[in-house]
Scaffold this motif. Structure first.
Motif, PDB file in Angstrom:
ATOM      1  N   SER A   1       0.833  -1.208   0.000  1.00  0.00           N
ATOM      2  CA  SER A   1       0.000   0.000   0.000  1.00  0.00           C
ATOM      3  C   SER A   1       0.864   1.253   0.000  1.00  0.00           C
ATOM      4  CB  SER A   1      -0.924  -0.005   1.219  1.00  0.00           C
ATOM      5  OG  SER A   1      -1.791  -1.105   1.170  1.00  0.00           O
ATOM      6  N   ALA A   2       1.942   1.245   0.768  1.00  0.00           N
ATOM      7  CA  ALA A   2       2.841   2.398   0.795  1.00  0.00           C
ATOM      8  C   ALA A   2       3.500   2.606  -0.576  1.00  0.00           C
ATOM      9  CB  ALA A   2       3.904   2.210   1.880  1.00  0.00           C
ATOM     10  N   LEU A   3       3.931   1.528  -1.204  1.00  0.00           N
ATOM     11  CA  LEU A   3       4.526   1.636  -2.544  1.00  0.00           C
ATOM     12  C   LEU A   3       3.518   2.181  -3.555  1.00  0.00           C
ATOM     13  CD1 LEU A   3       6.583  -1.674  -2.723  1.00  0.00           C
ATOM     14  CD2 LEU A   3       7.513   0.640  -2.929  1.00  0.00           C
ATOM     15  N   LEU A   4       2.284   1.712  -3.470  1.00  0.00           N
ATOM     16  CA  LEU A   4       1.254   2.188  -4.402  1.00  0.00           C
ATOM     17  C   LEU A   4       0.909   3.653  -4.148  1.00  0.00           C
ATOM     18  CD1 LEU A   4      -1.036  -0.956  -4.534  1.00  0.00           C
ATOM     19  CD2 LEU A   4       0.385  -0.031  -6.381  1.00  0.00           C
ATOM     20  N   LEU A   5       0.923   4.057  -2.900  1.00  0.00           N
ATOM     21  CA  LEU A   5       0.687   5.471  -2.586  1.00  0.00           C
ATOM     22  C   LEU A   5       1.800   6.328  -3.186  1.00  0.00           C
ATOM     23  CD1 LEU A   5      -0.882   7.678  -1.095  1.00  0.00           C
ATOM     24  CD2 LEU A   5       0.506   7.168   0.912  1.00  0.00           C
ATOM     25  N   TYR A   6       3.043   5.898  -3.002  1.00  0.00           N
ATOM     26  CA  TYR A   6       4.171   6.636  -3.563  1.00  0.00           C
ATOM     27  C   TYR A   6       4.088   6.657  -5.094  1.00  0.00           C
ATOM     28  CZ  TYR A   6       8.861   8.142  -4.711  1.00  0.00           C
ATOM     29  OH  TYR A   6       9.929   8.827  -5.246  1.00  0.00           O
ATOM     30  N   GLU A   7       3.746   5.524  -5.704  1.00  0.00           N
ATOM     31  CA  GLU A   7       3.642   5.450  -7.168  1.00  0.00           C
ATOM     32  C   GLU A   7       2.567   6.396  -7.681  1.00  0.00           C
ATOM     33  OE1 GLU A   7       1.991   4.490 -10.954  1.00  0.00           O
ATOM     34  OE2 GLU A   7       0.960   3.957  -9.093  1.00  0.00           O
ATOM     35  N   SER A   8       1.448   6.485  -6.987  1.00  0.00           N
ATOM     36  CA  SER A   8       0.378   7.372  -7.457  1.00  0.00           C
ATOM     37  C   SER A   8       0.804   8.840  -7.349  1.00  0.00           C
ATOM     38  CB  SER A   8      -0.919   7.120  -6.697  1.00  0.00           C
ATOM     39  OG  SER A   8      -0.799   7.512  -5.348  1.00  0.00           O
ATOM     40  N   ARG A   9       1.555   9.183  -6.310  1.00  0.00           N
ATOM     41  CA  ARG A   9       2.071  10.547  -6.185  1.00  0.00           C
ATOM     42  C   ARG A   9       3.148  10.805  -7.251  1.00  0.00           C
ATOM     43  NH1 ARG A   9      -0.298  14.408  -4.382  1.00  0.00           N
ATOM     44  NH2 ARG A   9       1.633  15.386  -3.779  1.00  0.00           N
TER      45      ARG A   9
END
Length: 179
Positions: free
Chosen positions: A139-147
């Protein structure tokens, strides 16, 4: 039938096993949903890279103007897409790992109810907690990827503005005049 076999059959037929396995099943479902949407992100990224490839091919045959500016922009965008693909792949790996751990936790619950003892009940909990950590990491990686994707989008918007201001008659696909 021996007494031990009778106790085993009673333990296996207990509804307690299924009730205990529900929490990992919900987490497995959550991971599946995230895997599905993350795979979609990867597919859209692949489509975008293919469209950039088509732009480069169009420039090679003289379909577009402002070749140097376009090539510079595409190189920057490809570098961003490479980072995004790495982030998405790592998040998918973490999601698959979390799913495997939640499945293992569910199986550990069943084995503990059937064969274990209160002293071994912590094993399934530890496995589930480890799965939760991988789910959190994904989830943290996906949050960073979306940003991070926002930098791609903003750069693309800026380049479209550049094309509007620098192409003849606002047409960015106008062919070069014959020499």
């Amino acid at each position: 039938m021996a007494i031990h076999e009778k106790e085993l059959l009673e333990a296996l037929s207990s509804s307690h096993i299924l009730a205990s396995m529900i929490t990992p099943a919900v987490l497995i479902s959550a991971c599946g949903t995230l895997i599905f949407s993350t795979s979609g992100r990867l597919g859209r990224l692949f489509d975008r890279v293919n469209s950039m490839k088509s732009e480069v091919e169009g420039m090679l045959v003289g379909k577009f103007t402002l070749h140097e500016e376009r090539l510079t922009h595409i190189r920057q965008q490809l570098a961003r897409q490479r980072v995004r693909s790495i982030l998405i792949q790592r998040s998918l790996a973490a999601l698959y790992t979390a799913t495997a751990l939640f499945i293992a936790s569910s199986l550990a619950i069943a084995f503990n109810v059937a064969f274990g003892s209160p002293e071994t009940s912590w094993i399934s909990t530890a496995i589930a907690l480890l799965g939760g950590l991988f789910l959190f990491a994904a989830s943290a990686l996906l949050l960073y990827e979306s940003r991070y994707n926002l930098t791609f989008i903003n750069s693309h918007i800026d380049f479209i503005g550049f094309l509007e201001n620098n192409c003849p008659k606002g047409d960015d696909t106008a062919p070069k005049p014959p020499e």
